[in-house]
Scaffold this motif. Structure first.
Motif, short mmCIF file in Angstrom:
data_model
loop_
_atom_site.label_atom_id
_atom_site.label_comp_id
_atom_site.label_asym_id
_atom_site.label_seq_id
_atom_site.Cartn_x
_atom_site.Cartn_y
_atom_site.Cartn_z
N PRO A 67 0.83 -1.21 0.00
CA PRO A 67 0.00 0.00 0.00
C PRO A 67 0.87 1.26 0.00
O PRO A 67 1.95 1.27 0.59
CB PRO A 67 -0.78 -0.10 1.32
N GLY A 68 0.39 2.31 -0.64
CA GLY A 68 1.15 3.55 -0.77
C GLY A 68 1.71 4.09 0.54
O GLY A 68 2.87 4.50 0.61
N PRO A 69 0.92 4.12 1.61
CA PRO A 69 1.45 4.66 2.87
C PRO A 69 2.36 3.70 3.62
O PRO A 69 2.95 4.07 4.63
CB PRO A 69 0.18 4.91 3.71
N GLY A 70 2.48 2.47 3.14
CA GLY A 70 3.25 1.45 3.85
C GLY A 70 2.32 0.37 4.37
O GLY A 70 1.11 0.60 4.51
N VAL A 71 2.87 -0.83 4.66
CA VAL A 71 2.00 -1.91 5.12
C VAL A 71 1.49 -1.56 6.53
O VAL A 71 2.21 -0.96 7.32
CB VAL A 71 2.70 -3.29 5.09
N PRO A 92 -1.60 5.56 13.20
CA PRO A 92 -0.89 4.81 12.15
C PRO A 92 -1.52 4.98 10.76
O PRO A 92 -0.85 4.80 9.75
CB PRO A 92 -0.96 3.35 12.60
N ASP A 93 -2.80 5.34 10.71
CA ASP A 93 -3.46 5.47 9.40
C ASP A 93 -3.24 6.83 8.75
O ASP A 93 -3.18 6.94 7.53
CB ASP A 93 -4.97 5.22 9.55
N THR A 94 -3.12 7.88 9.56
CA THR A 94 -3.06 9.22 8.97
C THR A 94 -1.79 9.99 9.30
O THR A 94 -1.53 11.04 8.74
CB THR A 94 -4.25 10.08 9.47
N GLU A 95 -0.99 9.45 10.25
CA GLU A 95 0.16 10.22 10.71
C GLU A 95 1.49 9.47 10.58
O GLU A 95 2.48 9.89 11.16
CB GLU A 95 -0.07 10.65 12.17
N ALA A 112 7.91 18.54 -1.22
CA ALA A 112 6.49 18.81 -0.96
C ALA A 112 6.27 20.16 -0.28
O ALA A 112 5.28 20.84 -0.55
CB ALA A 112 5.90 17.70 -0.08
N LEU A 113 7.17 20.53 0.60
CA LEU A 113 6.89 21.66 1.50
C LEU A 113 7.50 22.98 1.04
O LEU A 113 7.16 24.03 1.58
CB LEU A 113 7.38 21.33 2.92
N LEU A 258 0.61 17.32 7.16
CA LEU A 258 2.01 17.22 6.74
C LEU A 258 2.28 15.87 6.08
O LEU A 258 2.96 15.80 5.05
CB LEU A 258 2.94 17.45 7.94
N VAL A 259 1.74 14.80 6.66
CA VAL A 259 1.93 13.48 6.04
C VAL A 259 1.31 13.46 4.64
O VAL A 259 1.91 12.94 3.70
CB VAL A 259 1.33 12.36 6.93
N THR A 260 0.13 14.05 4.50
CA THR A 260 -0.53 14.09 3.20
C THR A 260 0.34 14.84 2.18
O THR A 260 0.49 14.40 1.04
CB THR A 260 -1.91 14.78 3.31
N ALA A 261 0.92 15.94 2.61
CA ALA A 261 1.78 16.72 1.70
C ALA A 261 2.99 15.89 1.30
O ALA A 261 3.32 15.78 0.11
CB ALA A 261 2.21 18.02 2.38
N VAL A 262 3.66 15.28 2.26
CA VAL A 262 4.87 14.52 1.96
C VAL A 262 4.53 13.34 1.05
O VAL A 262 5.26 13.02 0.10
CB VAL A 262 5.55 14.02 3.27
N ARG A 263 3.38 12.73 1.31
CA ARG A 263 2.95 11.60 0.49
C ARG A 263 2.69 12.01 -0.96
O ARG A 263 2.92 11.24 -1.89
CB ARG A 263 1.68 11.02 1.11
N SER A 264 2.22 13.24 -1.15
CA SER A 264 1.95 13.73 -2.51
C SER A 264 3.22 13.71 -3.34
O SER A 264 3.18 13.40 -4.53
CB SER A 264 1.39 15.15 -2.47
N ALA A 265 4.35 14.06 -2.73
CA ALA A 265 5.62 14.01 -3.46
C ALA A 265 6.14 12.59 -3.52
O ALA A 265 6.57 12.11 -4.58
CB ALA A 265 6.65 14.92 -2.78
#
Ligand SMILES: *Cc1c(COP(=O)(O)O)cnc(C)c1O
Length: 393
Positions: A67-71, A92-95, A112-113, A258-265
């Motif tokens: 999965p994109g965010p990690g297992v 663990p799901d959003t942060e 990203a930032l 912040l996690v969402t932003a970093v994940r976008s990159a």
């Protein structure tokens, strides 16, 4: 052909054309020298963690895109680790975001930032990927130089304060610090935190050596200071902590935005990486406290072994309070140019080291310092120390 038109490598990366590690590793090979240049262990981490990776591979876990965010197992384990060790709670799901090592986490966070023209205040000397990633983001680095003081490299809080302008977007911090071996004190960290809050800055903090602090000292994450959790991207990785630098499993912990932003990159860099290793690292993170205590004691003994050899050889040796590295001053040996010294060292003593100047913008400030890695087997360090003693006047 192309050179008459324009250089191939773009302007942002032109200054990063070659890395010293390639040159020095080739030199080590050619001269049969002991390579204390690049920081990777010459023994693998715990057998049970390696077996966990084998099991994951055999059981078909992680052999396809994870999965994109990690297992989920790894994200849970990272969150549990932050809670258990530092009292920091992350969802663990959003942060939590799993990355291809800390290297990708750093790249994704900065890409990203940062907007072009933003300023990033970073501690100098710095880990080599910082400058390149800031440049790729089109931003500008503003180094604050750590200076020797009382046997360690110290952060000058007035200089740090003066480096922040209206264009500063983020502070890029690294503790325990590569290459100086400095661990920022609680007072220094508190001042960094106060400044970040006062100037409303984002903070990206590279804490890959969080488990490598010596002499009973304690690693204090920046995110634990008042007002910091909400503005801090904390980066760590399995490579240094579990001696599996080839696995490239890293992670980010930060608030959801912040996690969402970093994940976008991140999704357009590797998308995902290291599938089966993610499961193994989830198990590693649950190792008992005794693992970390033994690991730390072992590395501290290696540090002491190399440090005594360096002292006997005539170097000034700065206290390495953490990391894989010892920084030395070569001036007591009658030398002043770290580059020249490191190029000659294989012939003179059969050892390879890295001139710290490569980690500086202010080359003069870094000129007399040379870095040695001690994440090697005791017999290798002993042999290196014996060889270095030949330099003694
Ligand atoms: C080794 C190192 C990294 C890279 O970590 P990986 O997980 O191997 O990508 C990042 N920062 C510092 C300071 C390091 O020494």
């Amino acid at each position: 052909m192309t050179s008459s038109v324009r250089p191939l490598l773009n302007r942002r990366l032109a200054e990063f054309g070659t890395t010293i590690f390639a040159e020095m590793s080739a030199l080590a090979l050619r001269t049969g020298s002991i390579n204390l240049g690049q920081g990777f262990p010459d023994t693998d981490g715990p057998e049970e963690v390696r077996e966990a990776a084998v099991r994951a591979l055999r059981d078909g876990r992680g052999n396809q895109y994870p999965p994109g965010p990690g297992v989920p197992e790894l994200r849970l384990a990272v969150a549990a680790h932050q809670e258990r060790r530092y009292g920091l709670t992350y969802d663990p799901d959003t942060e939590v975001l799993v990355t291809a090592g800390a290297t990708e986490a750093i790249a994704a966070a900065l890409l990203a930032l940062l907007e072009p023209g933003d300023e990033v205040v970073a501690l100098e000397p710095y880990y080599d990927s910082y400058a390149a990633c800031i440049a790729m983001a089109g931003a500008r680095r503003v180094p604050v130089t750590l200076r020797p003081d009382g046997g360690r490299f110290r952060l000058d809080l007035d200089e740090l304060r003066a480096a922040v302008t209206d264009r500063t977007r983020l502070l890029l911090i690294n503790t325990p610090h590569n290459p100086t071996g400095t661990v920022l004190t609680r007072e220094e960290l508190a001042a960094v935190a106060e400044l970040a809050v006062e100037r409303d800055l984002l903070v990206v903090t590279d804490e890959v050596y969080e488990h490598l602090v010596f002499d009973g000292a304690e690693h204090v994450p920046l995110a634990t200071f008042p007002g910091m959790r909400e503005r801090t991207v904390t980066i760590s990785s399995a490579g240094k902590t579990y001696s599996f630098t080839g696995w490239k499993v890293g992670w980010v912990t930060a608030p959801p935005a912040l996690v969402t932003a970093v994940r976008s990159a991140k999704q357009f860099l590797t998308y995902v990486a290291s599938g089966p290793f993610q499961y193994a690292v989830a198990e590693a993170l649950a190792l008992p406290d005794s693992y970390y205590a033994d690991f730390r004691a072992d590395m501290q003994a290696k540090r002491d072994l190399l440090a005594s050899g360096l002292k006997e050889a005539g170097f000034e040796v700065f206290t390495s309070a953490g990391t894989y590295f010892i920084t030395t001053d070569i001036r007591p040996l009658g030398e002043s140019d770290g580059f020249a010294f490191c190029r000659a060292l294989p012939e003179r003593a059969g050892v390879v080291a890295i001139p710290n100047a490569v980690f500086y913008d202010h080359k003069d400030a870094g000129a007399p310092y040379v870095r040695f890695a001690f994440c090697k087997r005791a017999e290798v360090l002993q042999e290196a120390a014996d060889r270095l003693r030949r330099l003694a006047p």
